[in-house]
Design a protein around this motif. Structure first.
Motif, PDB file in Angstrom:
ATOM      1  N   TYR A  11      82.588 -45.066 -48.949  1.00  0.00           N
ATOM      2  CA  TYR A  11      82.371 -46.298 -48.191  1.00  0.00           C
ATOM      3  C   TYR A  11      80.957 -46.851 -48.384  1.00  0.00           C
ATOM      4  CZ  TYR A  11      86.827 -45.653 -45.881  1.00  0.00           C
ATOM      5  OH  TYR A  11      88.168 -45.513 -45.632  1.00  0.00           O
ATOM      6  N   VAL A  12      80.145 -46.184 -49.186  1.00  0.00           N
ATOM      7  CA  VAL A  12      78.788 -46.638 -49.451  1.00  0.00           C
ATOM      8  C   VAL A  12      78.818 -47.634 -50.605  1.00  0.00           C
ATOM      9  CG1 VAL A  12      76.483 -45.941 -50.182  1.00  0.00           C
ATOM     10  CG2 VAL A  12      77.771 -44.519 -48.587  1.00  0.00           C
ATOM     11  N   ALA A  13      78.066 -48.696 -50.487  1.00  0.00           N
ATOM     12  CA  ALA A  13      78.042 -49.734 -51.514  1.00  0.00           C
ATOM     13  C   ALA A  13      77.580 -49.178 -52.857  1.00  0.00           C
ATOM     14  CB  ALA A  13      77.122 -50.870 -51.078  1.00  0.00           C
ATOM     15  N   GLU A  14      78.239 -49.611 -53.910  1.00  0.00           N
ATOM     16  CA  GLU A  14      77.800 -49.252 -55.258  1.00  0.00           C
ATOM     17  C   GLU A  14      76.477 -49.956 -55.550  1.00  0.00           C
ATOM     18  OE1 GLU A  14      79.127 -47.197 -57.393  1.00  0.00           O
ATOM     19  OE2 GLU A  14      80.861 -46.674 -56.157  1.00  0.00           O
ATOM     20  N   PRO A  15      75.533 -49.262 -56.218  1.00  0.00           N
ATOM     21  CA  PRO A  15      74.225 -49.875 -56.478  1.00  0.00           C
ATOM     22  C   PRO A  15      74.317 -51.229 -57.174  1.00  0.00           C
ATOM     23  CG  PRO A  15      74.183 -47.536 -56.994  1.00  0.00           C
ATOM     24  CD  PRO A  15      75.607 -47.870 -56.686  1.00  0.00           C
ATOM     25  N   GLY A  16      75.279 -51.368 -58.096  1.00  0.00           N
ATOM     26  CA  GLY A  16      75.410 -52.630 -58.815  1.00  0.00           C
ATOM     27  C   GLY A  16      75.886 -53.786 -57.959  1.00  0.00           C
ATOM     28  N   ASN A  17      76.418 -53.492 -56.767  1.00  0.00           N
ATOM     29  CA  ASN A  17      76.913 -54.535 -55.871  1.00  0.00           C
ATOM     30  C   ASN A  17      75.924 -54.897 -54.768  1.00  0.00           C
ATOM     31  OD1 ASN A  17      79.367 -54.685 -57.241  1.00  0.00           O
ATOM     32  ND2 ASN A  17      80.337 -53.151 -55.933  1.00  0.00           N
ATOM     33  N   ARG A  18      74.724 -54.296 -54.827  1.00  0.00           N
ATOM     34  CA  ARG A  18      73.773 -54.469 -53.733  1.00  0.00           C
ATOM     35  C   ARG A  18      73.444 -55.931 -53.478  1.00  0.00           C
ATOM     36  NH1 ARG A  18      68.971 -55.935 -53.552  1.00  0.00           N
ATOM     37  NH2 ARG A  18      68.693 -55.722 -55.791  1.00  0.00           N
ATOM     38  N   GLN A  19      73.042 -56.669 -54.514  1.00  0.00           N
ATOM     39  CA  GLN A  19      72.631 -58.050 -54.284  1.00  0.00           C
ATOM     40  C   GLN A  19      73.809 -58.922 -53.860  1.00  0.00           C
ATOM     41  OE1 GLN A  19      70.708 -60.070 -57.575  1.00  0.00           O
ATOM     42  NE2 GLN A  19      69.820 -61.608 -56.231  1.00  0.00           N
ATOM     43  N   LYS A  20      74.972 -58.713 -54.458  1.00  0.00           N
ATOM     44  CA  LYS A  20      76.155 -59.493 -54.081  1.00  0.00           C
ATOM     45  C   LYS A  20      76.529 -59.243 -52.626  1.00  0.00           C
ATOM     46  CE  LYS A  20      80.983 -60.293 -55.354  1.00  0.00           C
ATOM     47  NZ  LYS A  20      82.092 -59.901 -56.279  1.00  0.00           N
ATOM     48  N   LEU A  21      76.445 -57.980 -52.203  1.00  0.00           N
ATOM     49  CA  LEU A  21      76.775 -57.645 -50.825  1.00  0.00           C
ATOM     50  C   LEU A  21      75.736 -58.224 -49.870  1.00  0.00           C
ATOM     51  CD1 LEU A  21      78.449 -56.205 -48.699  1.00  0.00           C
ATOM     52  CD2 LEU A  21      77.272 -54.072 -49.286  1.00  0.00           C
ATOM     53  N   THR A  22      74.460 -58.131 -50.215  1.00  0.00           N
ATOM     54  CA  THR A  22      73.411 -58.714 -49.378  1.00  0.00           C
ATOM     55  C   THR A  22      73.639 -60.208 -49.200  1.00  0.00           C
ATOM     56  OG1 THR A  22      71.826 -57.061 -50.195  1.00  0.00           O
ATOM     57  CG2 THR A  22      70.918 -58.996 -49.096  1.00  0.00           C
ATOM     58  N   GLN A  23      73.993 -60.868 -50.284  1.00  0.00           N
ATOM     59  CA  GLN A  23      74.273 -62.296 -50.232  1.00  0.00           C
ATOM     60  C   GLN A  23      75.463 -62.589 -49.308  1.00  0.00           C
ATOM     61  OE1 GLN A  23      72.508 -64.666 -52.177  1.00  0.00           O
ATOM     62  NE2 GLN A  23      73.608 -66.289 -51.106  1.00  0.00           N
ATOM     63  N   GLY A  24      76.521 -61.802 -49.459  1.00  0.00           N
ATOM     64  CA  GLY A  24      77.701 -61.998 -48.629  1.00  0.00           C
ATOM     65  C   GLY A  24      77.418 -61.772 -47.158  1.00  0.00           C
ATOM     66  N   LEU A  25      76.661 -60.724 -46.843  1.00  0.00           N
ATOM     67  CA  LEU A  25      76.290 -60.444 -45.460  1.00  0.00           C
ATOM     68  C   LEU A  25      75.445 -61.572 -44.883  1.00  0.00           C
ATOM     69  CD1 LEU A  25      75.415 -56.661 -45.795  1.00  0.00           C
ATOM     70  CD2 LEU A  25      77.075 -57.600 -44.183  1.00  0.00           C
ATOM     71  N   PHE A  26      74.486 -62.027 -45.657  1.00  0.00           N
ATOM     72  CA  PHE A  26      73.614 -63.116 -45.219  1.00  0.00           C
ATOM     73  C   PHE A  26      74.439 -64.353 -44.869  1.00  0.00           C
ATOM     74  CE2 PHE A  26      71.416 -67.028 -46.486  1.00  0.00           C
ATOM     75  CZ  PHE A  26      70.297 -66.992 -45.681  1.00  0.00           C
ATOM     76  N   GLU A  27      75.337 -64.735 -45.746  1.00  0.00           N
ATOM     77  CA  GLU A  27      76.131 -65.942 -45.527  1.00  0.00           C
ATOM     78  C   GLU A  27      77.089 -65.775 -44.350  1.00  0.00           C
ATOM     79  OE1 GLU A  27      77.924 -66.620 -49.304  1.00  0.00           O
ATOM     80  OE2 GLU A  27      76.068 -67.363 -50.231  1.00  0.00           O
ATOM     81  N   ASP A  28      77.672 -64.576 -44.217  1.00  0.00           N
ATOM     82  CA  ASP A  28      78.599 -64.358 -43.105  1.00  0.00           C
ATOM     83  C   ASP A  28      77.855 -64.406 -41.772  1.00  0.00           C
ATOM     84  OD1 ASP A  28      81.464 -63.453 -42.385  1.00  0.00           O
ATOM     85  OD2 ASP A  28      80.219 -62.047 -41.280  1.00  0.00           O
ATOM     86  N   MET A  29      76.692 -63.775 -41.705  1.00  0.00           N
ATOM     87  CA  MET A  29      75.933 -63.795 -40.452  1.00  0.00           C
ATOM     88  C   MET A  29      75.404 -65.185 -40.147  1.00  0.00           C
ATOM     89  SD  MET A  29      73.907 -60.129 -40.377  1.00  0.00           S
ATOM     90  CE  MET A  29      72.950 -60.440 -41.868  1.00  0.00           C
ATOM     91  N   LEU A  30      74.993 -65.928 -41.179  1.00  0.00           N
ATOM     92  CA  LEU A  30      74.507 -67.286 -40.973  1.00  0.00           C
ATOM     93  C   LEU A  30      75.614 -68.163 -40.390  1.00  0.00           C
ATOM     94  CD1 LEU A  30      72.186 -69.301 -41.277  1.00  0.00           C
ATOM     95  CD2 LEU A  30      72.974 -69.736 -43.620  1.00  0.00           C
ATOM     96  N   GLY A  31      76.865 -67.858 -40.760  1.00  0.00           N
ATOM     97  CA  GLY A  31      77.992 -68.604 -40.224  1.00  0.00           C
ATOM     98  C   GLY A  31      78.200 -68.382 -38.745  1.00  0.00           C
ATOM     99  N   LEU A  32      77.579 -67.348 -38.185  1.00  0.00           N
ATOM    100  CA  LEU A  32      77.681 -67.079 -36.751  1.00  0.00           C
ATOM    101  C   LEU A  32      76.695 -67.894 -35.939  1.00  0.00           C
ATOM    102  CD1 LEU A  32      77.923 -63.176 -36.840  1.00  0.00           C
ATOM    103  CD2 LEU A  32      79.759 -64.737 -36.187  1.00  0.00           C
ATOM    104  N   TYR A  33      75.725 -68.508 -36.607  1.00  0.00           N
ATOM    105  CA  TYR A  33      74.648 -69.203 -35.896  1.00  0.00           C
ATOM    106  C   TYR A  33      75.146 -70.514 -35.296  1.00  0.00           C
ATOM    107  CZ  TYR A  33      70.018 -71.059 -34.918  1.00  0.00           C
ATOM    108  OH  TYR A  33      68.910 -71.564 -34.292  1.00  0.00           O
TER     109      TYR A  33
END
Length: 447
Positions: A268-290
């Motif tokens: 369940y731990v993010a693959e290192p190669g997906n780190r930036q994509k996941l960070t981007q996705g988290l950022f956008e999803d949380m921003l949608g809560l604002y």
């Protein structure tokens, strides 16, 4: 002390902010001007915390403000990411004998618990944990009745997977004021856990009645385990609201981050190669809560805490673990009176740290404060992450650290965006958790 250059991209340029998380300073590089956050924010508890480790163990006090009672580890599920999977020797026998232990356990409580601020439980959170806690309902009910009579102002909570709820349990919870926290991951529930209780008529009926009974009393919430494949708290809350057939605003949802406690958990731990994509996705999803709704996730709470750290210059010396179980005022205990590292471990698994009948001798020698981790001292998000799980080591710690770093970085990027209207595209430092890393891409550049 570590200092990081935060590259913040605007519409026409990139400005650099200097950030030192160990003293919570945040300034513009070119001017030295402090980046102002809400000046009205007041500091939280500013007492230095003990930097615990096996060689410098923590202690516990009778002035407890968080008590987690481990009722037993029996469970009717086998969730793939569960923190208890690798130490679940408990059988149905633990259910049978648990109720017989309650009266003796309660009778001893005054010897290790001071009763709260006014000897009536005020200011104290007490939680019932399993396994599946409702397997131990007979014991929970008896103990809750005793506690409510003796300590009427205790805040009582119970964690459950929601599959065993009955009308009688819901009615008793409303009378005894027990907050039910139902663990549910939304759309991935059946994939990672068992058949969704919302899809089993009798279980769904129990959850619907529980919600109708407790929601008007603010005594029910849901808690999701989020992971790289299931991180949108918006989607999770939408799913639960649909199953309950209620407006989303009525569903209170918190979350925990999937953390590896065994080899299965590492999946369940993010693959290192997906780190930036996941960070981007988290950022956008949380921003949608604002603007942030306090009933969904903890994004607003995390950001408010970060802003408070900067506004008040909070130093690392006063930052404890994210779970707070390193504090002397937090105690996990089972019905046999064994003091434990936390509620997710057993005394048979090497995590017995003493006995409450001799509280002064209890020593938390199974855990590490974040300041004793080599990664945390040079981490730009330590004020947000606060050290992941305090007892993990080796590859499990590495996986947990990597997982929490991604979530922490996404929160840092969001906090800076809301404050400056600029996107965190890169972090520079002499060491970013490791001397081998001096530069880290964060969000994808727009320009």
């Amino acid at each position: 002390m570590p200092q990081f250059k935060l590259h913040l991209e605007g519409a026409t340029d990139v400005r650099i902010a200097l950030y030192d998380p160990l003293v919570s300073s945040l300034t513009w590089e070119e001017s030295g001007e402090q980046i102002v956050v809400d000046p009205t924010l007041s500091p939280g508890a500013e007492q230095p915390v003990a930097a615990i480790s096996p060689s410098s163990p923590g202690t516990k006090t009778r002035a407890l403000r968080k008590i987690k009672i481990q009722m037993g580890f029996a469970c009717n599920y086998s969730c793939t990411y569960c923190s208890q999977n690798n130490q679940r020797p408990e059988s149905q026998e633990s259910i049978r004998v648990s109720a017989d232990k309650v009266d003796a356990f309660f009778a001893e409580m005054p010897t290790w618990f001071d009763g709260g601020e006014h000897d009536d439980g005020a200011g104290v959170n007490l939680e019932f944990w399993g396994g599946e806690t409702l397997l131990y309902w007979k014991a929970v009910l008896r103990l809750a009745q005793l506690l409510r009579d003796r300590y009427p102002k205790l805040e009582l909570a119970l964690f459950t997977n929601g599959s065993m709820v009955t009308k009688e349990m819901a009615d008793a919870a409303s009378v005894l004021r027990i907050h039910f926290i139902v663990s549910h991951d939304g759309p991935t529930f059946s994939e990672d856990r068992a058949k969704d209780p919302f899809d089993i008529p009798q279980q769904a009926q129990g959850l619907h009645y529980l919600f109708r009974r407790l929601s008007p009393l603010n005594l029910i919430s849901f808690n999701a385990t989020v992971s790289p494949k299931n991180y949108s708290v918006r989607k999770i809350r939408h799913y639960i609201a649909q199953k309950l057939n209620v407006p989303e605003r009525e569903v209170v949802l918190t979350y925990d981050l999937a953390t590896p406690y065994d080899d299965q958990g590492l999946t369940y731990v993010a693959e290192p190669g997906n780190r930036q994509k996941l960070t981007q996705g988290l950022f956008e999803d949380m921003l949608g809560l604002y603007p942030f709704d306090i009933n969904v996730g903890m994004t607003g709470i995390h950001l408010q805490d970060f802003f408070r750290s900067v506004a008040t210059g909070r130093t690392g010396a006063v930052v404890g673990q994210k779970c707070s179980m390193d504090l002397p005022s937090s105690l996990a205990v089972d019905l046999d009176g064994n003091a434990l590292t936390c509620q997710n471990v057993t005394e048979k698994g090497g995590h017995k740290i003493g006995e409450v009948k001799d509280l002064e001798a209890v020593r938390l020698n199974t855990a590490y404060h974040w300041s004793n981790r080599k990664e945390c001292g040079s981490c730009p998000v330590v004020q947000i992450c606060k050290g992941s799980c305090m007892f993990l080591t080796d590859k499990l710690w590495e996986g947990a650290c990597n997982q929490h770093f991604i979530w922490g970085t996404a929160h840092l990027a969001l906090a800076l965006y809301l404050q400056t209207n600029r996107r965190l595209v890169k972090i520079e430092g002499s060491a970013i958790r490791s001397t081998d890393v001096q530069e880290l891409a964060v969000l994808e550049p727009k320009r």
